[in-house]
Write a protein that holds these residues in place. Structure first.
Motif, mmCIF file in Angstrom:
data_model
loop_
_atom_site.group_PDB
_atom_site.id
_atom_site.type_symbol
_atom_site.label_atom_id
_atom_site.label_comp_id
_atom_site.label_asym_id
_atom_site.label_seq_id
_atom_site.Cartn_x
_atom_site.Cartn_y
_atom_site.Cartn_z
ATOM 1 N N ARG A 98 50.170 34.687 33.541
ATOM 2 C CA ARG A 98 51.149 35.518 34.229
ATOM 3 C C ARG A 98 50.769 36.994 34.189
ATOM 4 O O ARG A 98 50.666 37.658 35.230
ATOM 5 C CB ARG A 98 52.526 35.307 33.591
ATOM 6 N N SER A 99 50.553 37.544 33.007
ATOM 7 C CA SER A 99 50.245 38.970 32.867
ATOM 8 C C SER A 99 48.920 39.339 33.531
ATOM 9 O O SER A 99 48.810 40.374 34.196
ATOM 10 C CB SER A 99 50.210 39.352 31.383
ATOM 11 N N GLN A 100 47.945 38.476 33.374
ATOM 12 C CA GLN A 100 46.638 38.763 33.975
ATOM 13 C C GLN A 100 46.724 38.746 35.502
ATOM 14 O O GLN A 100 46.131 39.608 36.178
ATOM 15 C CB GLN A 100 45.617 37.724 33.487
ATOM 16 N N SER A 101 47.458 37.798 36.045
ATOM 17 C CA SER A 101 47.589 37.699 37.493
ATOM 18 C C SER A 101 48.358 38.887 38.062
ATOM 19 O O SER A 101 47.998 39.440 39.115
ATOM 20 C CB SER A 101 48.283 36.393 37.879
ATOM 21 N N LEU A 102 49.428 39.292 37.379
ATOM 22 C CA LEU A 102 50.212 40.431 37.861
ATOM 23 C C LEU A 102 49.379 41.707 37.888
ATOM 24 O O LEU A 102 49.462 42.499 38.842
ATOM 25 C CB LEU A 102 51.450 40.623 36.979
ATOM 26 N N GLU A 103 48.566 41.898 36.876
ATOM 27 C CA GLU A 103 47.725 43.090 36.835
ATOM 28 C C GLU A 103 46.668 43.048 37.941
ATOM 29 O O GLU A 103 46.385 44.072 38.592
ATOM 30 C CB GLU A 103 47.048 43.201 35.473
ATOM 31 N N LEU A 104 46.075 41.886 38.170
ATOM 32 C CA LEU A 104 45.080 41.767 39.232
ATOM 33 C C LEU A 104 45.705 41.987 40.613
ATOM 34 O O LEU A 104 45.081 42.588 41.494
ATOM 35 C CB LEU A 104 44.433 40.373 39.175
ATOM 36 N N LEU A 105 46.923 41.530 40.795
ATOM 37 C CA LEU A 105 47.596 41.721 42.081
ATOM 38 C C LEU A 105 47.893 43.198 42.336
ATOM 39 O O LEU A 105 47.859 43.656 43.487
ATOM 40 C CB LEU A 105 48.878 40.895 42.133
ATOM 41 N N LYS A 106 48.178 43.947 41.297
ATOM 42 C CA LYS A 106 48.374 45.389 41.460
ATOM 43 C C LYS A 106 47.076 46.054 41.911
ATOM 44 O O LYS A 106 47.074 46.889 42.830
ATOM 45 C CB LYS A 106 48.851 46.005 40.140
ATOM 46 N N ARG A 107 45.978 45.677 41.268
ATOM 47 C CA ARG A 107 44.688 46.238 41.655
ATOM 48 C C ARG A 107 44.316 45.819 43.078
ATOM 49 O O ARG A 107 43.751 46.616 43.846
ATOM 50 C CB ARG A 107 43.615 45.776 40.678
ATOM 51 N N TYR A 108 44.658 44.592 43.430
ATOM 52 C CA TYR A 108 44.356 44.099 44.768
ATOM 53 C C TYR A 108 45.134 44.880 45.826
ATOM 54 O O TYR A 108 44.593 45.236 46.886
ATOM 55 C CB TYR A 108 44.704 42.613 44.845
ATOM 56 N N THR A 109 46.397 45.178 45.542
ATOM 57 C CA THR A 109 47.209 45.954 46.482
ATOM 58 C C THR A 109 46.655 47.363 46.639
ATOM 59 O O THR A 109 46.653 47.921 47.748
ATOM 60 C CB THR A 109 48.666 46.009 46.002
ATOM 61 N N ASP A 110 46.177 47.946 45.544
ATOM 62 C CA ASP A 110 45.553 49.271 45.645
ATOM 63 C C ASP A 110 44.342 49.249 46.580
ATOM 64 O O ASP A 110 44.125 50.186 47.364
ATOM 65 C CB ASP A 110 45.126 49.752 44.257
ATOM 66 N N LEU A 111 43.566 48.173 46.496
ATOM 67 C CA LEU A 111 42.400 48.063 47.368
ATOM 68 C C LEU A 111 42.805 47.919 48.832
ATOM 69 O O LEU A 111 42.177 48.508 49.718
ATOM 70 C CB LEU A 111 41.555 46.850 46.948
ATOM 71 N N GLU A 112 43.860 47.163 49.079
ATOM 72 C CA GLU A 112 44.312 46.993 50.466
ATOM 73 C C GLU A 112 44.859 48.302 51.032
ATOM 74 O O GLU A 112 44.754 48.552 52.239
ATOM 75 C CB GLU A 112 45.369 45.894 50.536
ATOM 76 N N ILE A 113 45.424 49.127 50.188
ATOM 77 C CA ILE A 113 45.856 50.452 50.641
ATOM 78 C C ILE A 113 44.641 51.311 50.973
ATOM 79 O O ILE A 113 44.631 52.032 51.979
ATOM 80 C CB ILE A 113 46.730 51.120 49.565
ATOM 81 N N ARG A 114 43.618 51.237 50.150
ATOM 82 C CA ARG A 114 42.384 51.977 50.436
ATOM 83 C C ARG A 114 41.754 51.498 51.731
ATOM 84 O O ARG A 114 41.194 52.297 52.496
ATOM 85 C CB ARG A 114 41.395 51.811 49.283
ATOM 86 N N LEU A 115 41.847 50.203 52.005
ATOM 87 C CA LEU A 115 41.290 49.659 53.243
ATOM 88 C C LEU A 115 41.966 50.266 54.465
ATOM 89 O O LEU A 115 41.361 50.361 55.539
ATOM 90 C CB LEU A 115 41.457 48.135 53.257
ATOM 91 N N SER A 116 43.216 50.688 54.316
ATOM 92 C CA SER A 116 43.975 51.265 55.423
ATOM 93 C C SER A 116 43.507 52.663 55.784
ATOM 94 O O SER A 116 43.918 53.200 56.827
ATOM 95 C CB SER A 116 45.471 51.310 55.076
#
Length: 262
Positions: A98-116
């Protein structure tokens, strides 16, 4: 070609091409004034037909650009919803997944914002996409571990389904960002508009009309071309695809998770 130019340079380039063609037409018209009286009417007919054809081409290009712009907006919202659903379902997983996935999803969202904010097809964009795919594999490995430990549990299965949707939505969004109006269409618009305006300048000059109508037509066509080109540049320029849904989702991830986990 046009997509790689900075916005200001693109605007100046279009203006120079269009105004330059108008100037050329005016100069030719002045040289021919009074020498081609029998040709005035036929040239006027050809000029009118060519203007109508160019207007059709410009409308076609603008329609293509608007359609692609709307598709990019839809794909961004779809991906945001997919990430949000995955984040919520990750909260129901057992620890430590749970904790590992939540942290990775935060990093993933940051990358998708950078992609924008990166130009599609650029080295920066490819790097962001590659980093996102790395996180996707890490999330998938964690999801597999969760299923291995609880193969009949509902929460891991729902999470895997939303994770798969999130991965697919990123692929669709990247494809939409790279789906631009064909360069041949844009070149045809610029060349057609330049030729039509050159003939218009020549025709009006032969008739002894003022330069104001030609100048207004050149400015209007330049603005129309610029809007068409700008719509096809989703991450920069004046008309960009808003990524507010992603930033709002990322802000919500900083709040305490709503579910306590399994």
């Amino acid at each position: 070609m046009f997509f790689a130019l900075p916005s200001l340079l693109l605007a100046v380039t279009l203006l120079v091409i269009v105004l330059g063609s108008c100037t050329l037409g005016v100069l030719i018209g002045r040289r021919l004034r009074g020498h081609h009286e029998p040709w005035r009417e036929p040239i006027g007919v050809i000029q009118a037909a060519l203007l109508g054809f160019v207007a059709l081409i410009l409308a076609f290009g603008l329609t293509m650009a608007v359609g692609r712009y709307e598709t990019r907006r839809v794909e961004l919202v779809t991906e945001t919803n997919a990430i949000g659903t995955t984040y919520l379902r990750a909260q129901t997983l057992p620890e430590p997944v749970r904790s590992q996935s939540l942290e990775l999803l935060k990093r993933y969202t940051d990358l998708e914002i950078r992609l924008s904010t990166t130009r599609p097809g650029s080295p920066q964009a490819r790097r962001v996409i590659a980093d996102g795919q790395t996180i996707q594999r890490q999330l998938w490995a964690l999801a597999d571990d969760s299923l291995q430990h609880a193969p009949t549990a509902t929460a891991p299965r729902l999470y895997v389904d939303s994770l798969n949707t999130m991965i697919d939505s990123q692929t669709s969004r990247v494809a939409a960002l790279g789906n631009r109006v064909p360069t041949s269409v844009l070149i045809l618009e610029v060349v057609g508009a330049s030729v039509a305006l050159a003939l218009l300048g020549r025709y009006l000059t032969v008739l002894g009309r003022g330069l104001l109508p030609v100048t207004l037509a050149a400015v209007f066509v330049t603005l129309l071309l610029l809007v068409t080109f700008d719509l096809d540049r989703p991450t920069r320029g004046i008309i960009t695809v808003p990524y507010t849904p992603l930033t709002e989702l990322r802000a919500s991830m900083d709040l305490p998770p709503a579910a306590g986990g399994g």
